[in-house]
Design an enzyme around this catalytic site. Structure first.
Site, PDB file in Angstrom:
ATOM      1  N   ASP A  41       0.814  -1.221   0.000  1.00  0.00           N
ATOM      2  CA  ASP A  41       0.000   0.000   0.000  1.00  0.00           C
ATOM      3  C   ASP A  41       0.845   1.269   0.000  1.00  0.00           C
ATOM      4  O   ASP A  41       0.294   2.370  -0.167  1.00  0.00           O
ATOM      5  CB  ASP A  41      -0.950   0.011   1.208  1.00  0.00           C
ATOM      6  CG  ASP A  41      -2.116  -0.943   1.033  1.00  0.00           C
ATOM      7  OD1 ASP A  41      -2.571  -1.094  -0.119  1.00  0.00           O
ATOM      8  OD2 ASP A  41      -2.565  -1.530   2.025  1.00  0.00           O
ATOM      9  N   ASP A  49      -5.123  -5.377  -6.049  1.00  0.00           N
ATOM     10  CA  ASP A  49      -4.938  -3.964  -5.706  1.00  0.00           C
ATOM     11  C   ASP A  49      -3.525  -3.482  -5.997  1.00  0.00           C
ATOM     12  O   ASP A  49      -3.300  -2.292  -6.275  1.00  0.00           O
ATOM     13  CB  ASP A  49      -5.247  -3.728  -4.222  1.00  0.00           C
ATOM     14  CG  ASP A  49      -6.357  -4.612  -3.660  1.00  0.00           C
ATOM     15  OD1 ASP A  49      -6.549  -5.718  -4.178  1.00  0.00           O
ATOM     16  OD2 ASP A  49      -7.011  -4.193  -2.710  1.00  0.00           O
TER      17      ASP A  49
HETATM   18  N1  GLY Z   1      -6.883  -2.066  -1.185  1.00  0.00           N
HETATM   19  C1  GLY Z   1      -7.974  -2.462  -0.390  1.00  0.00           C
HETATM   20  C2  GLY Z   1      -9.313  -2.269  -0.996  1.00  0.00           C
HETATM   21  O1  GLY Z   1      -9.487  -2.048  -2.171  1.00  0.00           O
HETATM   22  O2  GLY Z   1     -10.250  -2.323  -0.237  1.00  0.00           O
END
Ligand code: GLY
Length: 407
Positions: free
Chosen positions: A119, A180
Site C-alpha cells: 500500500d 490492488d
Molecule cells: N486495497 C484495499 C481495498 O481495495 O479495499
C-alpha cells in the site's frame, strides 16, 4: 462553446447506448467539480485540528469524516491529500493548495520507515504524486523515488511479483499478491523515468505479466488474491479476501485490474496490455446493472438487493476515461459512453452525498466479509471520483479546442 461535449457527444452516446434500459443524463464536469470544491471547503472547517490523522470514512448517519492516525498500516492515509490536490487542480484556490501541502507533509513519517506492505504506492503516489505533478517541487519527486525503492524490496524475482501483504504469508500459505497491487505499479514506472532506479520499470512489467498469466479466469474476471510458492514461483491458487467467494468477481478488485492494466499500457505501449485492459474492462461492463454502479461483488446471490460499491464505479470511470484514448474506435466509443454514464449516475441523487454528509459520494463498500464500511462514504471513492471529473474536464477542454481549431 461546449457544443461538441454538450450536444454531439450525448447524441453519439444515445446511438451507442441504445440498448440501455434507463434514460441517461450527461455529467457536467464543471458543475460536478464545483460541487466537490464546496464539499471540500465545508469538510475542512469540520476536520479535527490534529495533524496526525486523516479522513477515512463517514458511516451510519454521521455528518463529518471519521479520521484515523496516519500510518503505513492505514492504507487510506494518502487519499485525502490527493482529493485536496485534485480540488486545487480544478479551483486554483490557494487555501486548498495550502491544505494539500500540509496534508501531504503528514505522510512524511511513512517515508522514513521500512516498507510495511504494497500500500506504500497508494499512500505516496496519490499524495506526493499529485503534489509533484501540480507543483514540480523536486522534494516531492525525491520522496516518490525513495518510496519506489522501498516498495521494490517486496519484489520476489522467483515469483515475478510484489509481495502484497508480508504479514499474511502464513495465513495464505505462500507469497500473496492481491489485485490492488496493480495500482502501485504506477509509482514504480514514475520512479524509473524520473531519476530513480531503472529496475523499478522491470519490476512493474514483470508484476503485470505474471499477474496477467495467473490472476485471471478465462473470461477476464480476477481473483482478489493469487498465492505463489515463494521459492519456485509456482502459482498455487487464486482465492479471495474481500470478495464474496474465491470464484466471484469482487467489484473493486476488477476495478483495480482495469485501472492497473490501463496504466501499464500507457507506460509500456505494449499491445498485450492494451488488449488485456480491454478484456478485463469488458467483462466488468457486461455485468453492470442499468445504473452503472456495481453491487459490491457481482456474484453476491442477493443481486440488486446487495450493497453497491460507488468506489469501484469511480475507479472504473476514471480508468475508462484514459482507456478510451487507447482503444480501437468501437471500444473507445463504448468506454467513453460508459464512463460518462457512471459519472452521471454518481452525480445523481441516488449516489451524491449532497447535504447528507461531508463526502462527495454515498454507498461504497469497504470490506464486506469483515462487516466493515458497508454502504458508507469512503475517502478513496471521493479520490477517484474527483480524479475522473478532472480527467473528463481535460477531455472536454481538449475537444473544445479541437473543434474551434477546425472552424
Ligand atoms: N486495497 C484495499 C481495498 O481495495 O479495499
Amino acid at each position: 462553446m461546449k457544443l461538441f461535449n454538450k450536444v454531439l457527444l450525448p447524441a453519439i452516446a444515445l446511438c451507442i447506448g441504445g440498448c440501455s434500459s434507463v434514460a441517461k443524463s450527461w455529467p457536467d464536469a464543471e458543475s460536478d467539480l464545483s460541487y466537490c470544491h464546496e464539499k471540500v471547503r465545508a469538510a475542512l472547517t469540520h476536520l479535527p485540528s490534529d495533524t496526525t490523522v486523516m479522513p477515512r470514512n463517514i458511516q451510519g448517519g454521521e455528518k463529518t469524516w471519521a479520521c484515523r492516525p496516519v500510518s503505513a498500516e492505514e492504507w487510506c492515509s494518502g487519499f485525502w491529500p490527493g482529493v485536496l490536490w485534485y480540488d486545487y487542480e480544478y479551483s486554483g484556490d490557494p487555501a486548498i493548495r495550502a491544505a494539500a501541502e500540509e496534508a501531504t507533509r503528514r505522510l512524511q513519517p511513512i517515508l522514513e520507515q521500512p516498507v510495511f506492505d504494497h500500500d506504500l504506492g497508494f499512500l505516496i503516489y496519490c499524495s506526493y504524486g499529485n503534489a509533484y505533478r501540480l507543483t514540480g517541487d523536486d522534494a516531492y519527486r525525491v520522496a516518490i523515488v525513495n518510496a519506489a525503492d522501498s516498495l521494490a524490496t517486496l519484489f520476489n524475482p522467483a515469483v515475478g511479483t510484489i509481495l502484497s501483504w508480508p504479514r499474511h504469508v502464513k495465513d495464505f500459505g505462500g507469497h500473496n499478491t492481491i489485485m490492488d497491487t496493480m495500482i502501485n505499479l504506477e509509482m514504480l514506472f514514475f520512479a524509473a523515468k524520473n531519476g530513480g532506479n531503472p529496475y523499478c520499470y522491470d519490476i512493474a512489467v514483470s508484476h503485470a505479466e505474471t499477474t496477467m498469466r495467473h490472476h485471471f479466469r478465462p473470461d477476464g474476471s480476477c481473483y482478489h488474491v493469487a498465492v505463489y510458492d515463494p521459492a519456485t514461483g509456482e502459482f498455487m491458487r487464486g482465492c479471495t479476501h474481500q470478495g464474496y467467494a474465491d470464484s466471484s468477481m469482487w467489484a473493486r478488485g476488477q476495478a483495480w485490474a482495469i485501472y492497473g492494466y490501463t496504466v501499464v499500457y500507457r507506460e509500456t505501449h505494449d499491445p498485450r496490455f492494451l488488449d488485456f485492459a480491454c478484456k478485463v474492462a469488458d467483462v466488468y461492463l457486461d455485468r453492470l446493472p442499468a445504473d452503472m454502479i456495481p453491487i459490491w461483488d457481482f456474484d453476491d446471490p442477493r443481486g440488486l438487493e446487495a450493497p453497491r460499491d460507488a468506489s469501484a464505479a469511480a475507479v472504473v470511470a476514471s480508468a475508462l476515461l484514459e482507456l478510451e484514448g487507447y482503444a480501437d474506435s468501437t471500444r473507445a466509443a463504448r468506454y467513453s459512453t460508459a464512463a460518462r454514464e457512471m459519472l452521471a449516475s454518481l452525480a445523481s441523487d441516488a449516489y451524491r452525498s449532497g447535504d447528507t454528509n461531508d463526502s462527495f459520494l454515498l454507498h461504497s463498500t469497504g470490506h464486506h466479509p469483515a462487516g466493515s464500511e458497508i454502504d458508507a462514504s469512503i475517502v478513496y471513492a471521493d479520490y477517484y471520483y474527483i480524479e475522473a471529473l478532472n480527467r473528463l474536464r481535460s477531455i472536454n477542454n481538449k475537444s473544445d479546442k479541437e473543434l474551434l481549431a477546425r472552424h
